[in-house]
Design a protein around this motif. Structure first.
Motif, PDB file in Angstrom:
ATOM      1  N   LEU A  13       3.706   0.643   2.870  1.00  0.00           N
ATOM      2  CA  LEU A  13       3.483  -0.377   3.876  1.00  0.00           C
ATOM      3  C   LEU A  13       3.321  -1.742   3.215  1.00  0.00           C
ATOM      4  CD1 LEU A  13       0.927   1.394   6.259  1.00  0.00           C
ATOM      5  CD2 LEU A  13       3.409   1.182   6.558  1.00  0.00           C
ATOM      6  N   LEU A  14       3.986  -2.733   3.771  1.00  0.00           N
ATOM      7  CA  LEU A  14       3.843  -4.124   3.346  1.00  0.00           C
ATOM      8  C   LEU A  14       2.895  -4.804   4.327  1.00  0.00           C
ATOM      9  CD1 LEU A  14       4.862  -6.410   1.428  1.00  0.00           C
ATOM     10  CD2 LEU A  14       6.610  -6.891   3.171  1.00  0.00           C
ATOM     11  N   MET A  15       1.761  -5.289   3.811  1.00  0.00           N
ATOM     12  CA  MET A  15       0.700  -5.832   4.660  1.00  0.00           C
ATOM     13  C   MET A  15       0.438  -7.296   4.320  1.00  0.00           C
ATOM     14  SD  MET A  15      -0.030  -3.140   6.429  1.00  0.00           S
ATOM     15  CE  MET A  15      -1.425  -3.845   7.315  1.00  0.00           C
ATOM     16  N   PRO A  16      -0.097  -8.062   5.273  1.00  0.00           N
ATOM     17  CA  PRO A  16      -0.504  -9.432   4.959  1.00  0.00           C
ATOM     18  C   PRO A  16      -1.493  -9.443   3.800  1.00  0.00           C
ATOM     19  CG  PRO A  16      -0.546  -9.061   7.336  1.00  0.00           C
ATOM     20  CD  PRO A  16      -0.318  -7.724   6.696  1.00  0.00           C
ATOM     21  N   GLU A  17      -1.431 -10.491   3.004  1.00  0.00           N
ATOM     22  CA  GLU A  17      -2.280 -10.577   1.816  1.00  0.00           C
ATOM     23  C   GLU A  17      -3.756 -10.475   2.179  1.00  0.00           C
ATOM     24  OE1 GLU A  17      -1.367 -13.958  -0.546  1.00  0.00           O
ATOM     25  OE2 GLU A  17       0.769 -13.474  -0.703  1.00  0.00           O
ATOM     26  N   GLY A  18      -4.456  -9.667   1.397  1.00  0.00           N
ATOM     27  CA  GLY A  18      -5.896  -9.526   1.575  1.00  0.00           C
ATOM     28  C   GLY A  18      -6.317  -8.528   2.632  1.00  0.00           C
ATOM     29  N   THR A  19      -5.366  -7.817   3.245  1.00  0.00           N
ATOM     30  CA  THR A  19      -5.711  -6.854   4.287  1.00  0.00           C
ATOM     31  C   THR A  19      -6.408  -5.636   3.694  1.00  0.00           C
ATOM     32  OG1 THR A  19      -3.796  -7.504   5.614  1.00  0.00           O
ATOM     33  CG2 THR A  19      -4.794  -5.379   6.127  1.00  0.00           C
ATOM     34  N   ASP A  20      -7.548  -5.271   4.255  1.00  0.00           N
ATOM     35  CA  ASP A  20      -8.203  -4.019   3.884  1.00  0.00           C
ATOM     36  C   ASP A  20      -7.627  -2.939   4.799  1.00  0.00           C
ATOM     37  OD1 ASP A  20      -9.821  -1.825   3.407  1.00  0.00           O
ATOM     38  OD2 ASP A  20     -11.664  -3.001   3.253  1.00  0.00           O
ATOM     39  N   LEU A  21      -6.584  -2.296   4.337  1.00  0.00           N
ATOM     40  CA  LEU A  21      -5.870  -1.342   5.185  1.00  0.00           C
ATOM     41  C   LEU A  21      -6.749  -0.162   5.565  1.00  0.00           C
ATOM     42  CD1 LEU A  21      -3.232  -0.502   6.548  1.00  0.00           C
ATOM     43  CD2 LEU A  21      -2.574   0.626   4.406  1.00  0.00           C
ATOM     44  N   TRP A  80       0.843  -1.195   0.000  1.00  0.00           N
ATOM     45  CA  TRP A  80       0.000   0.000   0.000  1.00  0.00           C
ATOM     46  C   TRP A  80       0.873   1.238   0.000  1.00  0.00           C
ATOM     47  CZ3 TRP A  80      -5.466   0.315   0.445  1.00  0.00           C
ATOM     48  CH2 TRP A  80      -6.124  -0.913   0.575  1.00  0.00           C
ATOM     49  N   ARG A  81       0.410   2.266  -0.687  1.00  0.00           N
ATOM     50  CA  ARG A  81       1.082   3.569  -0.717  1.00  0.00           C
ATOM     51  C   ARG A  81       0.151   4.602  -0.109  1.00  0.00           C
ATOM     52  NH1 ARG A  81       1.778   5.488  -6.537  1.00  0.00           N
ATOM     53  NH2 ARG A  81      -0.317   6.316  -6.161  1.00  0.00           N
ATOM     54  N   SER A 123      -5.643  11.673   8.092  1.00  0.00           N
ATOM     55  CA  SER A 123      -5.483  12.846   7.213  1.00  0.00           C
ATOM     56  C   SER A 123      -4.676  12.468   5.980  1.00  0.00           C
ATOM     57  CB  SER A 123      -4.799  13.987   7.975  1.00  0.00           C
ATOM     58  OG  SER A 123      -5.571  14.376   9.080  1.00  0.00           O
ATOM     59  N   GLY A 124      -5.324  11.799   5.048  1.00  0.00           N
ATOM     60  CA  GLY A 124      -4.649  11.394   3.828  1.00  0.00           C
ATOM     61  C   GLY A 124      -5.453  10.332   3.112  1.00  0.00           C
ATOM     62  N   HIS A 125      -4.793   9.572   2.253  1.00  0.00           N
ATOM     63  CA  HIS A 125      -5.475   8.499   1.535  1.00  0.00           C
ATOM     64  C   HIS A 125      -4.497   7.369   1.250  1.00  0.00           C
ATOM     65  CE1 HIS A 125      -3.573   9.827  -2.244  1.00  0.00           C
ATOM     66  NE2 HIS A 125      -3.924  11.048  -1.915  1.00  0.00           N
ATOM     67  N   ALA A 126      -5.055   6.185   0.989  1.00  0.00           N
ATOM     68  CA  ALA A 126      -4.264   4.974   0.785  1.00  0.00           C
ATOM     69  C   ALA A 126      -4.612   4.344  -0.555  1.00  0.00           C
ATOM     70  CB  ALA A 126      -4.522   3.982   1.913  1.00  0.00           C
ATOM     71  N   THR A 127      -3.577   3.946  -1.302  1.00  0.00           N
ATOM     72  CA  THR A 127      -3.737   3.314  -2.612  1.00  0.00           C
ATOM     73  C   THR A 127      -3.127   1.922  -2.566  1.00  0.00           C
ATOM     74  OG1 THR A 127      -3.560   5.475  -3.698  1.00  0.00           O
ATOM     75  CG2 THR A 127      -3.266   3.524  -5.082  1.00  0.00           C
ATOM     76  N   LEU A 128      -3.877   0.941  -3.010  1.00  0.00           N
ATOM     77  CA  LEU A 128      -3.393  -0.438  -3.068  1.00  0.00           C
ATOM     78  C   LEU A 128      -2.580  -0.604  -4.347  1.00  0.00           C
ATOM     79  CD1 LEU A 128      -3.330  -3.350  -2.014  1.00  0.00           C
ATOM     80  CD2 LEU A 128      -5.539  -3.718  -3.168  1.00  0.00           C
ATOM     81  N   ILE A 129      -1.292  -0.841  -4.196  1.00  0.00           N
ATOM     82  CA  ILE A 129      -0.394  -0.892  -5.353  1.00  0.00           C
ATOM     83  C   ILE A 129      -0.122  -2.322  -5.807  1.00  0.00           C
ATOM     84  CG2 ILE A 129       1.944  -0.343  -6.164  1.00  0.00           C
ATOM     85  CD1 ILE A 129       0.149   2.095  -5.873  1.00  0.00           C
ATOM     86  N   ARG A 130       0.088  -3.228  -4.861  1.00  0.00           N
ATOM     87  CA  ARG A 130       0.381  -4.618  -5.239  1.00  0.00           C
ATOM     88  C   ARG A 130      -0.508  -5.567  -4.441  1.00  0.00           C
ATOM     89  NH1 ARG A 130       6.159  -6.948  -3.806  1.00  0.00           N
ATOM     90  NH2 ARG A 130       5.107  -7.608  -1.888  1.00  0.00           N
ATOM     91  N   ALA A 131      -1.228  -6.430  -5.159  1.00  0.00           N
ATOM     92  CA  ALA A 131      -2.077  -7.432  -4.520  1.00  0.00           C
ATOM     93  C   ALA A 131      -2.494  -8.436  -5.586  1.00  0.00           C
ATOM     94  CB  ALA A 131      -3.308  -6.791  -3.883  1.00  0.00           C
ATOM     95  N   SER A 132      -3.030  -9.542  -5.154  1.00  0.00           N
ATOM     96  CA  SER A 132      -3.533 -10.543  -6.085  1.00  0.00           C
ATOM     97  C   SER A 132      -4.756  -9.999  -6.811  1.00  0.00           C
ATOM     98  CB  SER A 132      -3.911 -11.815  -5.328  1.00  0.00           C
ATOM     99  OG  SER A 132      -5.033 -11.570  -4.488  1.00  0.00           O
TER     100      SER A 132
END
Length: 385
Positions: free
Chosen positions: A320-328, A288-289, A336-345
């Motif tokens: 951030l490197l998260m366990p697979e399938g995590t809804d961060l 996640w970015r 105060s910001g936003h999160a983009t999923l960059i790498r996942a199945s």
């Protein structure tokens, strides 16, 4: 004549006119590709259409610091041409192949369409800030030109900015004009080891708030050797770099012992490591970015409980490197910001929106803009949904 890549049934137009015809005559959705190296976002069901055949630098004036290049031109070719004249793209675009496990060659059109901006953004700004003009094909198959080759020409300047970060959902870029900058004469990187995330954040903030023109501020809780390292970069004329290095050493000394690296190859390799998030290349998990207030980054990272973290932009960009399938987003709640999923199945990318959901008024505005540019909804449909 328009080429078709038989193996993937991808359309590969050889000219702007052929690209316009391919879009105008499309009978269904199109999956827009440059080099195919930035494979993130919701999976797009559609016929692949690539700009890979639209290559070449059409104008380069080193004295005017301007470059005009076709969208399918490999990024490496652009950087090589600039290097011959001691110049560079200011915004330090990331190479995502190692992180995403993709192949092919990144293209300059892909960089512009995704507004790819690396560690140097804290000093010089984003990719979009150096885009002077664009040519593109909209969803009707119409050719649009906006902007110009010099900063003074602001005709359509908002459209140029709009295309940066649109990921091919508003139009397919065919040519981009850029402002470029000279390559710096010297570079130095100040290194402080062993800091916890909160202290490292304070150190980066101290450096960025100084008058000494920091061009990179990053922190890795686990550096190349496994220990925490905080990195501050300065660039410019050799005499200026030496002076600023000494002044920054004084500022940072209260956080710990400061080492200085000036070897060109080692400093370049260190910032490629940050730029391309090499710390996560060979590690399983989702990536996640986050874009957020730098002062809140350590607390947000702690709340996420990641398997790995990397702070860039002085903490304004958090990987951030998260366990697979995590809804961060669900795990973090509001911040105060936003999160983009960059790498996942692919199943995870179907289940969790890669791009942050927008408030209803903003979503309505975006939908209206897309209808204006792509009334049939055929350009990368659903990618950013």
């Amino acid at each position: 004549m328009q080429r078709e890549v038989t193996a993937s049934k991808a359309l590969c137009p050889a000219s702007e006119a052929e690209l316009a015809e391919a879009i105008a005559s499309a009978e269904g959705p199109l999956r827009i590709l440059g080099g195919g190296t930035r494979a993130y976002g919701r999976p797009v069901e559609g016929r692949p259409l690539t700009t890979a055949a639209l290559t070449g630098i059409t104008l380069y004036e080193p004295g005017a610091l301007t470059l005009v290049v076709r969208a399918g031109t490999p990024l490496a070719d652009v950087e090589a041409a600039l290097a011959e004249h001691g110049q560079r793209l200011p915004f330090e675009p990331m190479d995502m192949r190692g992180l995403l496990g993709t192949e092919g060659a990144p293209t300059i059109g892909g960089v512009a369409a995704a507004n790819v901006s690396g560690p140097r953004r804290v000093q010089v700004g984003a990719c979009r800030d150096y885009m002077l003009g664009v040519r593109l094909i909209d969803g009707r198959g119409e050719i649009i030109k906006s902007g110009g080759r010099v900063m003074k020409n602001v005709t359509g300047y908002d459209l140029v900015k709009l295309m940066a970060g649109s990921h091919g959902t508003l139009g397919v870029l065919t040519e981009i004009s850029f402002k470029v900058l000279p390559e710096p004469e010297a570079r130095a990187v100040l290194l402080v080891e062993g800091l916890d995330d909160a202290t490292a954040q304070r150190a980066m903030t101290a450096a960025l708030n100084s008058p000494f023109e920091v061009s990179g501020a990053a922190h890795a809780p686990r550096g190349v050797d496994g220990a925490p390292v905080t990195m501050i970069r300065i660039e410019g004329f050799a005499g200026s770099v030496r002076y600023r290095t000494e002044r920054l050493k004084e500022i940072l000394s209260r956080f710990g012992e400061v080492a200085v690296e000036t070897d060109p190859e080692r400093t370049a390799a260190g910032w490629r490591w940050v730029r391309d998030v090499e710390a996560f290349h060979d590690r399983p998990g989702d990536v996640w970015r986050l874009s957020l207030k730098p002062s809140e980054a350590p607390e947000v990272a702690a709340r996420a409980e990641p398997e790995g973290a990397l702070y860039d932009w002085g903490g304004g960009r958090l990987w951030l490197l998260m366990p697979e399938g995590t809804d961060l987003r669900a795990r973090l709640g509001p911040f105060s910001g936003h999160a983009t999923l960059i790498r996942a199945s692919e199943p995870t990318r179907r289940a969790i929106a890669s791009f942050p959901p927008q408030p209803a008024p903003v979503a309505a505005l975006e939908a209206g803009i897309r209808r204006q540019f792509d009334p049939r909804g055929i350009l990368n449909p659903g990618l950013m949904g």
